[in-house]
Design a protein around this motif. Structure first.
Motif, PDB file in Angstrom:
ATOM      1  N   ILE A 418      57.760 -44.015  18.227  1.00 34.56           N
ATOM      2  CA  ILE A 418      56.495 -43.425  17.817  1.00 34.56           C
ATOM      3  C   ILE A 418      56.657 -42.968  16.373  1.00 34.56           C
ATOM      4  O   ILE A 418      57.390 -42.029  16.085  1.00 34.56           O
ATOM      5  N   LYS A 419      56.018 -43.653  15.462  1.00 32.77           N
ATOM      6  CA  LYS A 419      56.101 -43.288  14.045  1.00 32.77           C
ATOM      7  C   LYS A 419      54.819 -43.736  13.343  1.00 32.77           C
ATOM      8  O   LYS A 419      54.818 -44.650  12.527  1.00 32.77           O
ATOM      9  N   PRO A 420      53.708 -43.073  13.644  1.00 34.03           N
ATOM     10  CA  PRO A 420      52.420 -43.448  13.075  1.00 34.03           C
ATOM     11  C   PRO A 420      52.302 -43.017  11.619  1.00 34.03           C
ATOM     12  O   PRO A 420      53.132 -42.246  11.122  1.00 34.03           O
ATOM     13  N   PRO A 421      51.269 -43.476  10.919  1.00 39.25           N
ATOM     14  CA  PRO A 421      50.970 -42.886   9.611  1.00 39.25           C
ATOM     15  C   PRO A 421      50.886 -41.370   9.741  1.00 39.25           C
ATOM     16  O   PRO A 421      50.408 -40.849  10.761  1.00 39.25           O
ATOM     17  N   ILE A 422      51.349 -40.645   8.722  1.00 38.94           N
ATOM     18  CA  ILE A 422      51.464 -39.192   8.874  1.00 38.94           C
ATOM     19  C   ILE A 422      50.138 -38.450   8.706  1.00 38.94           C
ATOM     20  O   ILE A 422      50.116 -37.215   8.671  1.00 38.94           O
ATOM     21  N   VAL A 423      49.043 -39.195   8.676  1.00 41.31           N
ATOM     22  CA  VAL A 423      47.719 -38.576   8.806  1.00 41.31           C
ATOM     23  C   VAL A 423      47.333 -38.422  10.278  1.00 41.31           C
ATOM     24  O   VAL A 423      46.251 -37.914  10.595  1.00 41.31           O
ATOM     25  N   PHE A 424      48.197 -38.840  11.168  1.00 37.28           N
ATOM     26  CA  PHE A 424      47.992 -38.738  12.614  1.00 37.28           C
ATOM     27  C   PHE A 424      47.642 -37.296  12.978  1.00 37.28           C
ATOM     28  O   PHE A 424      48.319 -36.352  12.562  1.00 37.28           O
ATOM     29  N   SER A 425      46.575 -37.117  13.766  1.00 36.82           N
ATOM     30  CA  SER A 425      46.052 -35.769  14.034  1.00 36.82           C
ATOM     31  C   SER A 425      46.379 -35.302  15.450  1.00 36.82           C
ATOM     32  O   SER A 425      46.799 -36.094  16.309  1.00 36.82           O
ATOM     33  N   GLN A 426      46.138 -34.018  15.709  1.00 36.06           N
ATOM     34  CA  GLN A 426      46.347 -33.495  17.053  1.00 36.06           C
ATOM     35  C   GLN A 426      45.405 -34.159  18.047  1.00 36.06           C
ATOM     36  O   GLN A 426      45.793 -34.431  19.189  1.00 36.06           O
ATOM     37  N   ALA A 427      44.171 -34.442  17.619  1.00 35.14           N
ATOM     38  CA  ALA A 427      43.227 -35.138  18.505  1.00 35.14           C
ATOM     39  C   ALA A 427      43.754 -36.527  18.855  1.00 35.14           C
ATOM     40  O   ALA A 427      43.630 -36.972  20.009  1.00 35.14           O
ATOM     41  N   ASN A 428      44.333 -37.218  17.870  1.00 38.43           N
ATOM     42  CA  ASN A 428      44.944 -38.521  18.141  1.00 38.43           C
ATOM     43  C   ASN A 428      46.079 -38.369  19.154  1.00 38.43           C
ATOM     44  O   ASN A 428      46.225 -39.180  20.073  1.00 38.43           O
ATOM     45  N   ALA A 429      46.901 -37.336  18.965  1.00 35.20           N
ATOM     46  CA  ALA A 429      48.022 -37.097  19.861  1.00 35.20           C
ATOM     47  C   ALA A 429      47.542 -36.817  21.283  1.00 35.20           C
ATOM     48  O   ALA A 429      48.135 -37.295  22.261  1.00 35.20           O
ATOM     49  N   GLU A 430      46.467 -36.046  21.414  1.00 33.10           N
ATOM     50  CA  GLU A 430      45.924 -35.741  22.740  1.00 33.10           C
ATOM     51  C   GLU A 430      45.455 -37.010  23.443  1.00 33.10           C
ATOM     52  O   GLU A 430      45.700 -37.192  24.645  1.00 33.10           O
ATOM     53  N   GLU A 431      44.787 -37.890  22.695  1.00 35.58           N
ATOM     54  CA  GLU A 431      44.330 -39.149  23.288  1.00 35.58           C
ATOM     55  C   GLU A 431      45.519 -39.993  23.749  1.00 35.58           C
ATOM     56  O   GLU A 431      45.522 -40.553  24.852  1.00 35.58           O
ATOM     57  N   PHE A 432      46.545 -40.075  22.906  1.00 41.38           N
ATOM     58  CA  PHE A 432      47.741 -40.839  23.257  1.00 41.38           C
ATOM     59  C   PHE A 432      48.395 -40.269  24.520  1.00 41.38           C
ATOM     60  O   PHE A 432      48.736 -41.012  25.451  1.00 41.38           O
TER      61      PHE A 432
END
Length: 445
Positions: A418-432
């Motif tokens: 897991i190494k997404p672009p570092i603009v990855f947000s908490q909302a993105n993390a919750e969906e994942f």
């Protein structure tokens, strides 16, 4: 037969279907060129953390550490466009961009790392670093960590157990020593507080082995966080012990930050800083240009001086104004959007969420990482820590069906990386996390 009757043309390029592209790739391109996923995706557009296929369907990109500040970041794109429209040439002419970038880059690094060589890729940076190390030490031997990958040039394949011990590899070269990965989950020394020092002490016998073959040690190459090794976080004290022993033997210490630099580690801008050490050489690539091909070597004045032999080092594209404009924009975006802090905050949230899932899903053996560089190791039997490659592959495919893109890594290919672009947000993390929970629940026996 491939149906081409309804093919469209966009900007002069025929728009082909997936099967036709796969067929043409097999016929016309490098036969070792791989594709991801059982049913490959055709990606035609991107923005932020999202990739879009030809039908406009969005996929969350959780594995692309190249587009560091997000796909097609407007600030980075504009910087490249503006400079490309004005001038692009080599470094034999004076230009502000290259010296400005050297000033800005070295300001992020501890002293005495103050001399910059610009290249076109991480492979090229690691290759040039080897020349620097050998010029400085007058030795040839290199110690590397098992399962490491440092690039695809001939010299770097020789320093990459991931390649030379893999399919088609030719085995270890006589000038290379290999030490065990400092893996505290399934490695030699367990998880004790002294594991870092114990792993670091493996460098001395590796260098002694080289000496017995008539080879002195020029350098120790080590990623600051191990990528191909399975998203391994180095145990505290590892690099301090390893660096001390290498320097005592006359070698220099290289931190490969090609995958993990520029704030991804969260707590620090450079991942080697997590170990409280200062390397002699640092190599950079991938995120430095947010997808634009640029790399760099940063070293000390003493090592740089050893490279002055009368032979010029000239790189046609290395340090060109366009590449430097793009790289400057990447530094601006990281600072202005506080993306290092975002990597730390969201990374911690993501690891906490994965550890919560670990409590409910026996297949998650370990969660590890720093910032937005995270691994989840999947096992078939948690007590025995038995790697489960098939489970990892099945999870990746099931997540792709839910429009989240992951991949696997590690010697047993059982670690979700897991190494997404570092603009990855908490909302993105919750969906994942929600979708991963669903997938793991559905795959229970």
């Amino acid at each position: 037969m491939i149906d081409t009757a309804h093919r469209t043309v966009l900007d002069g390029v025929p728009q082909r279907g997936n099967q036709e592209i796969l067929q043409l790739r097999r016929e016309l391109l490098n036969p070792t060129l791989s594709v991801s996923y059982r049913e490959p995706l055709k990606i035609v557009r991107s923005e932020g953390i999202w990739l879009y296929d030809q039908q406009g369907q969005a996929y969350m990109d959780m594995v692309n550490n190249v587009c560091h500040v997000g796909h097609c970041h407007p600030r980075v794109v504009a910087a490249g466009q503006a400079q490309m429209a004005q001038l692009n040439t080599n470094t034999r002419y004076l230009h502000d961009n290259i010296v400005e970038y050297a000033l800005r880059l070295t300001a992020t690094l501890p002293k005495p790392l103050s001399v910059v060589f610009l290249t076109n890729s991480g492979t090229e940076a690691n290759d040039l670093a080897l020349r620097l190390a050998r010029a400085h030490t007058k030795a040839r031997g290199v110690v590397v960590v098992d399962h490491a990958y440092h690039g695809h040039s001939p010299s770097m394949v020789e320093l990459s157990p991931y390649k030379f011990n893999g399919k088609g590899g030719e085995g270890r070269a006589p000038h290379v020593g290999v030490v065990a990965m400092p893996d505290t989950y399934r490695g030699l020394f367990g998880e004790g507080p002294d594991a870092g020092r114990q792993y670091g002490q493996l460098l001395a016998p590796a260098m002694a082995g080289l000496h017995q073959r008539g080879v002195e040690t020029a350098a120790f190459y080590c990623e600051s966080l191990l990528g191909c090794g399975g998203q391994i976080v180095l145990p505290q004290g590892y690099l301090a012990q390893a660096y001390a022993d290498v320097r005592a033997a006359g070698g220099v210490c290289l931190a490969d930050e090609v995958q993990v630099g520029f704030g991804r580690a969260g707590e620090h801008f450079w991942a080697f800083q997590c170990q409280d050490v200062v390397p002699d050489i640092v190599t950079l690539g991938k995120p430095i240009g947010n997808g634009h091909p640029i790399g760099a070597v940063v070293t000390t004045p003493d090592i740089a001086a050893s490279f002055i032999t009368g032979m010029e080092y000239f790189n046609t594209f290395g340090g060109n104004p366009v590449s430097c404009a793009i790289a400057l924009a990447v530094l601006d975006v990281i600072a202005e959007e506080q993306l290092q802090a975002n990597a730390q905050c969201v990374g911690n949230f993501l690891m906490d969420g994965l550890r919560d899932l670990q409590q409910r899903h026996e297949c998650i053996g370990e969660v590890r990482g720093r910032g937005l560089f995270i691994g989840a190791e999947l096992v078939s039997e948690r007590g025995a820590r038995t790697p489960d490659r098939q489970k990892a592959k099945d999870v990746v495919e099931a997540m792709k069906d839910r429009h989240i893109l992951l991949s696997t890594e590690g010697p047993d290919d059982n670690v979700l990386k897991i190494k997404p672009p570092i603009v990855f947000s908490q909302a993105n993390a919750e969906e994942f996390l929600d979708k991963l929970d669903t997938v793991l629940s559905a795959e229970r026996p």
